[in-house]
Design an enzyme around this catalytic site. Structure first.
Site, PDB file in Angstrom:
ATOM      1  N   CYS A  63       0.857  -1.232  -0.047  1.00 17.34           N
ATOM      2  CA  CYS A  63      -0.088   0.143  -0.036  1.00 17.34           C
ATOM      3  C   CYS A  63       0.718   0.993   0.155  1.00 17.34           C
ATOM      4  O   CYS A  63       1.966   1.075   0.553  1.00 17.34           O
ATOM      5  CB  CYS A  63      -0.771   0.059   1.199  1.00 17.34           C
ATOM      6  SG  CYS A  63      -1.865  -1.433   1.595  1.00 17.34           S
ATOM      7  N   ARG A  94       3.181   0.267  -5.338  1.00 19.68           N
ATOM      8  CA  ARG A  94       2.794  -0.504  -4.048  1.00 19.68           C
ATOM      9  C   ARG A  94       1.683  -1.319  -3.987  1.00 19.68           C
ATOM     10  O   ARG A  94       1.318  -1.945  -3.092  1.00 19.68           O
ATOM     11  CB  ARG A  94       2.918   0.514  -2.961  1.00 19.68           C
ATOM     12  CG  ARG A  94       4.264   1.506  -3.052  1.00 19.68           C
ATOM     13  CD  ARG A  94       4.208   2.387  -1.856  1.00 19.68           C
ATOM     14  NE  ARG A  94       4.432   1.839  -0.668  1.00 19.68           N
ATOM     15  CZ  ARG A  94       5.661   1.875  -0.049  1.00 19.68           C
ATOM     16  NH1 ARG A  94       6.743   2.248  -0.986  1.00 19.68           N
ATOM     17  NH2 ARG A  94       5.939   1.380   1.041  1.00 19.68           N
ATOM     18  N   TRP A 132      -2.803  -2.836  -1.413  1.00 23.79           N
ATOM     19  CA  TRP A 132      -2.456  -4.064  -1.929  1.00 23.79           C
ATOM     20  C   TRP A 132      -3.342  -5.003  -0.677  1.00 23.79           C
ATOM     21  O   TRP A 132      -2.904  -4.937   0.589  1.00 23.79           O
ATOM     22  CB  TRP A 132      -0.971  -4.300  -1.959  1.00 23.79           C
ATOM     23  CG  TRP A 132      -0.837  -5.702  -2.458  1.00 23.79           C
ATOM     24  CD1 TRP A 132      -0.703  -6.237  -3.785  1.00 23.79           C
ATOM     25  CD2 TRP A 132      -0.367  -6.874  -1.628  1.00 23.79           C
ATOM     26  NE1 TRP A 132      -0.248  -7.460  -3.794  1.00 23.79           N
ATOM     27  CE2 TRP A 132      -0.107  -7.975  -2.669  1.00 23.79           C
ATOM     28  CE3 TRP A 132      -0.266  -6.913  -0.439  1.00 23.79           C
ATOM     29  CZ2 TRP A 132       0.122  -9.385  -2.062  1.00 23.79           C
ATOM     30  CZ3 TRP A 132       0.127  -8.392   0.362  1.00 23.79           C
ATOM     31  CH2 TRP A 132       0.351  -9.326  -0.835  1.00 23.79           C
ATOM     32  N   ASN A 145      -0.598   1.477   5.908  1.00 26.34           N
ATOM     33  CA  ASN A 145       0.380   0.627   4.909  1.00 26.34           C
ATOM     34  C   ASN A 145       0.797  -0.413   6.343  1.00 26.34           C
ATOM     35  O   ASN A 145       1.393   0.171   7.145  1.00 26.34           O
ATOM     36  CB  ASN A 145       1.284   1.168   4.407  1.00 26.34           C
ATOM     37  CG  ASN A 145       2.215   0.355   3.908  1.00 26.34           C
ATOM     38  OD1 ASN A 145       1.981  -0.757   3.472  1.00 26.34           O
ATOM     39  ND2 ASN A 145       3.516   0.740   3.589  1.00 26.34           N
ATOM     40  N   GLY A 146       0.431  -1.844   6.163  1.00 29.85           N
ATOM     41  CA  GLY A 146       1.175  -2.602   6.992  1.00 29.85           C
ATOM     42  C   GLY A 146       0.020  -3.606   7.424  1.00 29.85           C
ATOM     43  O   GLY A 146      -0.806  -3.793   6.812  1.00 29.85           O
ATOM     44  N   GLU A 201      14.487 -17.759 -12.750  1.00 31.91           N
ATOM     45  CA  GLU A 201      14.085 -16.471 -12.954  1.00 31.91           C
ATOM     46  C   GLU A 201      13.063 -16.288 -14.198  1.00 31.91           C
ATOM     47  O   GLU A 201      12.110 -15.660 -14.353  1.00 31.91           O
ATOM     48  CB  GLU A 201      15.303 -15.393 -13.185  1.00 31.91           C
ATOM     49  CG  GLU A 201      14.993 -13.991 -13.685  1.00 31.91           C
ATOM     50  CD  GLU A 201      14.029 -13.200 -12.762  1.00 31.91           C
ATOM     51  OE1 GLU A 201      13.694 -13.586 -11.587  1.00 31.91           O
ATOM     52  OE2 GLU A 201      13.696 -12.289 -13.203  1.00 31.91           O
ATOM     53  N   LYS A 209       9.502 -15.034 -13.946  1.00 29.80           N
ATOM     54  CA  LYS A 209       8.668 -13.997 -15.083  1.00 29.80           C
ATOM     55  C   LYS A 209       7.437 -14.401 -15.481  1.00 29.80           C
ATOM     56  O   LYS A 209       6.624 -13.668 -15.657  1.00 29.80           O
ATOM     57  CB  LYS A 209       9.972 -13.789 -16.115  1.00 29.80           C
ATOM     58  CG  LYS A 209      11.021 -12.779 -15.553  1.00 29.80           C
ATOM     59  CD  LYS A 209      10.547 -11.094 -15.247  1.00 29.80           C
ATOM     60  CE  LYS A 209      10.290 -10.891 -14.140  1.00 29.80           C
ATOM     61  NZ  LYS A 209      11.327 -10.905 -13.007  1.00 29.80           N
ATOM     62  N   GLU A 237       4.589 -14.526 -13.147  1.00 25.92           N
ATOM     63  CA  GLU A 237       4.113 -13.410 -12.710  1.00 25.92           C
ATOM     64  C   GLU A 237       3.264 -12.604 -13.822  1.00 25.92           C
ATOM     65  O   GLU A 237       2.257 -11.963 -13.317  1.00 25.92           O
ATOM     66  CB  GLU A 237       5.407 -12.413 -12.604  1.00 25.92           C
ATOM     67  CG  GLU A 237       6.140 -12.480 -11.123  1.00 25.92           C
ATOM     68  CD  GLU A 237       7.292 -11.701 -10.979  1.00 25.92           C
ATOM     69  OE1 GLU A 237       7.275 -11.094 -10.037  1.00 25.92           O
ATOM     70  OE2 GLU A 237       8.097 -11.539 -11.937  1.00 25.92           O
ATOM     71  N   HIS A 287      15.095 -36.630 -11.148  1.00 22.91           N
ATOM     72  CA  HIS A 287      14.643 -37.051  -9.971  1.00 22.91           C
ATOM     73  C   HIS A 287      13.062 -36.689  -9.551  1.00 22.91           C
ATOM     74  O   HIS A 287      12.525 -36.456  -8.453  1.00 22.91           O
ATOM     75  CB  HIS A 287      15.553 -36.466  -8.841  1.00 22.91           C
ATOM     76  CG  HIS A 287      16.893 -36.871  -8.881  1.00 22.91           C
ATOM     77  ND1 HIS A 287      17.467 -38.104  -8.713  1.00 22.91           N
ATOM     78  CD2 HIS A 287      18.023 -36.167  -9.427  1.00 22.91           C
ATOM     79  CE1 HIS A 287      18.715 -38.028  -8.790  1.00 22.91           C
ATOM     80  NE2 HIS A 287      19.137 -36.939  -9.246  1.00 22.91           N
ATOM     81  N   LYS A 289       4.986  -4.062  -6.534  1.00 24.31           N
ATOM     82  CA  LYS A 289       6.466  -4.040  -6.798  1.00 24.31           C
ATOM     83  C   LYS A 289       7.010  -3.809  -5.479  1.00 24.31           C
ATOM     84  O   LYS A 289       8.322  -4.396  -5.343  1.00 24.31           O
ATOM     85  CB  LYS A 289       6.583  -2.646  -7.518  1.00 24.31           C
ATOM     86  CG  LYS A 289       8.233  -2.754  -8.063  1.00 24.31           C
ATOM     87  CD  LYS A 289       8.334  -2.136  -9.366  1.00 24.31           C
ATOM     88  CE  LYS A 289       9.608  -2.383  -9.774  1.00 24.31           C
ATOM     89  NZ  LYS A 289       9.974  -3.642 -10.248  1.00 24.31           N
TER      90      LYS A 289
END
Ligand code: G6P
Length: 607
Positions: A2, A27, A74, A98-99, A479, A483, A486, A502, A602
């Site tokens: 947030c 955010r 968020w 925020n939190g 990565e 990507k 996401e 395996h 982000k």
């Protein structure tokens, strides 16, 4: 997460609140809202979804007042609808948060028993009622807030308005960042200095436990005990200009393309081209005495750390502990006093990484932050900062921050290698040369963009994608998979190529594309064998390698991407680019919200 903003202005604040929120949208973008206070009381507008929806709501029903607060959310507690959108208010108090208030259930039970009625599912609303109860009992806004703060567990940055107090905002910080901006007869609050950059450059940062009483004439800052404290004001270097997309369709694509430049910028800040030597900014401790390194990060930054482990162990011969921050902080790891801990973060605000930094600092380790946001909390709290010069990264999926983190980690590995006597002059020169070649090679790799787009076109309907790599190509496989997940919402997994047999190989059939990251290194033949195993089971291989590697799989792989032949050391930085482009094009062709994918943010300032 947030983002929050607060303004005591000289004129209508709504447009400035909306502008500040747009700068904070990275955010979170589940909902947004603003509230103002005037002689008529508190007024607010809220909307589900992105800030454009809030703008439309404000346009439809304008909101007046020169004192106001705003929020972009968020969601943590409660679905992202208008009722759960901030600011929360009971008419007496309105606030943004925020939190996470960890003891909200207990507080909500107590307040409900006292007759308070809750309208949202959020943890935040208890703070409204706690403060409001204090006001009803005759306390001043400052006293009511201070008493309420004492009862909160968890993390918060708050900005609070009070009915009957036009020209007053109280802010508080514990765990989540909050900056104060100083204007001429105007005052500001924001989650970061970037949000306030067009309004003022004079910024101070609240420390944990601080709260601030903000009026047009200035700010009075107090610690949790209510004692006045001073916090330095400095001039932020951040630009107030909004970052544009230029001719690119998405920020992510623009940022992928910027890599050739920002990799060069980051390297040049450490490289002396005449002497072909690398240096780091002076550290307040002796690097040559470092016996062990601890690398900690989250998300994409964690995969950069993974590559860093390979490099530091190989070139500096120093053992490296590698941890995901959310695990590290609670693992009770026996950290060594005087050891070196390195925290890697684009934002410099990620709650878990920051907590890990503080844990190591309290254990008297040396702390180094590799961050892209130069004024972030990590940058301020670490013993030393190694900046990545990627410039603002707007796309939620990290790209240029990642490759510049790799550059900094490469420099750290080389300098540590020199300090430890593990790397001689020739070794340093050879590795530095490999790094200096990367920007030109990156430009070459970007020329494969159209070809990668045509491969992406064949992958739009798949359900799963696997990524394989060995050595430093393994984190790049991870990565690449991250990507893709996401931004395209396709299930993707990265595996160490040798681990396929395996278990994961059981999943392989002709419907599963397998992206193989296979630079020409000493492990190439082993990876090639793993690729043969996949092909033998009908797997649809997308092979990324140099011309020789590609020739080996011609006619066998479903598709190939030919990379320039580069030194093994430089390979992970360059091979990151095709996996970024592949994910980008799959998502863009599917039509997802590439720059602001669902459910993500982000900067993650909650646990
Ligand atoms: C979020 C972002 C990721 C990022 C991670 C760590 O999840 O969406 O892109 O890698 O946080 O962020 P940091 O700012 O610490 O690098």
């Amino acid at each position: 997460m947030c983002g929050i903003v607060g303004i005591i202005g000289k004129s209508e604040v709504a447009p400035f609140l909306l502008d500040g929120l747009k700068r904070l949208e990275y955010r979170g973008y589940d909902s947004a809202g603003i509230a103002t206070v005037t002689a008529k009381g508190i007024d607010r507008r809220r909307a589900e979804g992105k800030i454009v929806n809030l703008e439309a709501a404000v346009e439809k029903r304008p909101i007046h007042g020169a004192t106001g607060i705003g929020h972009t959310r968020w969601a943590t507690h409660g679905v992202p609808n208008e009722t759960n959108a901030h600011p929360h208010s009971d008419g007496t108090v309105a606030l943004v948060h925020n939190g996470i208030i960890e003891n909200f259930q207990e507080l909500r039970r107590q307040l409900t028993a006292q007759g308070h009625v809750f309208e949202s599912e959020t943890d935040t609303e208890v703070v409204v009622h706690l403060i409001s109860a204090g006001i009803s009992a005759g306390k001043t806004p400052k006293q009511a807030t201070q008493d309420a703060l004492q009862r909160l567990k968890g993390a918060f940055a708050l900005a609070i308005l009070f009915t009957g107090h036009d020209g007053l905002i109280i802010g508080a910080r514990k765990g989540s960042p909050l900056a104060i901006g100083y204007g001429e007869g105007e005052m500001f609050l924001g989650s970061d200095a970037l949000a306030l950059a067009p309004l003022t450059r004079r910024i101070s940062y609240l420390e944990d436990g601080d709260f601030v009483v903000l009026a047009a004439e200035g700010a009075q800052i107090f610690n949790l005990l209510g004692q006045p404290v001073e916090r330095d004001i400095h001039i932020t270097q951040l630009s107030g200009a909004m970052i544009g997309k230029g001719a690119y369709r998405h920020f992510m694509l623009k940022e992928i393309y910027e890599q050739a430049t920002v990799i060069g910028d980051t390297l040049n800040s450490h490289f002396n081209p005449v002497e072909r030597t690398l240096t780091l900014p002076p550290m307040p401790f002796d690097l040559s005495a470092v016996e062990r390194v601890t690398l900690v990060a989250c998300g994409t930054s964690y995969y950069a750390a993974m590559v860093g482990k390979y490099w530091i162990e190989r070139f500096a011969r120093v053992p490296v502990d590698l941890d995901i921050a959310s695990e590290f902080r609670y693992r009770g790891s026996p950290v060594e006093k005087g050891g070196l801990s390195v925290f890697i973060s684009q934002s410099g605000e990620t709650a878990d990484t920051l907590a890990a930094l503080r844990f190591c600092r309290d254990a008297e380790m040396h702390t180094v932050a590799i961050v892209n946001a130069p004024e972030s909390t990590m940058a301020r709290e670490a013993d030393a900062v190694l900046p990545t010069l990627a410039g603002p990264e707007i796309g939620v999926a990290s790209t240029k921050a990642f490759t510049t983190q790799l550059i900094v980690l490469a420099c750290l590995a080389i300098v540590l290698g020199k300090e430890k006597g593990a790397l001689d002059r020739d070794g340093e020169a050879a590795l530095s040369k490999a790094l200096t070649e990367i920007p030109a090679y990156a430009t070459e790799v970007l020329k494969s963009d159209d070809h990668i787009r045509s491969i992406a076109q064949t992958m739009l309907d798949v359900a799963d994608v696997f990524y394989l790599g060995r050595g430093t190509a393994y984190p790049i496989a991870l990565e690449g998979a991250l990507k893709l997940k996401e931004i395209s919402y396709i299930h993707a997994e990265g595996f160490a190529a040798g681990e396929m047999k395996h278990g994961p190989i059981a999943m392989i059939d002709e419907t599963v594309p397998v992206v193989v990251v296979a630079p020409p290194d000493e492990l190439f033949e082993k990876t090639a064998s793993n690729v043969e195993e996949v092909i033998a089971r009908g797997g649809r291989v997308v092979f990324i390698g140099d011309a020789d590697g590609v020739a080996q799989f011609k006619g066998k792989a479903f598709a190939t991407i030919t990379m320039p032949t580069v030194k093994t050391f430089a390979a992970p930085i360059l091979y990151a680019i095709p996996v970024q482009l592949l994910a980008y094009h799959i998502a863009a062709l599917k039509g997802t919200d590439v720059d602001q994918p669902r459910n993500l943010a982000k900067s993650v300032t909650v646990e």
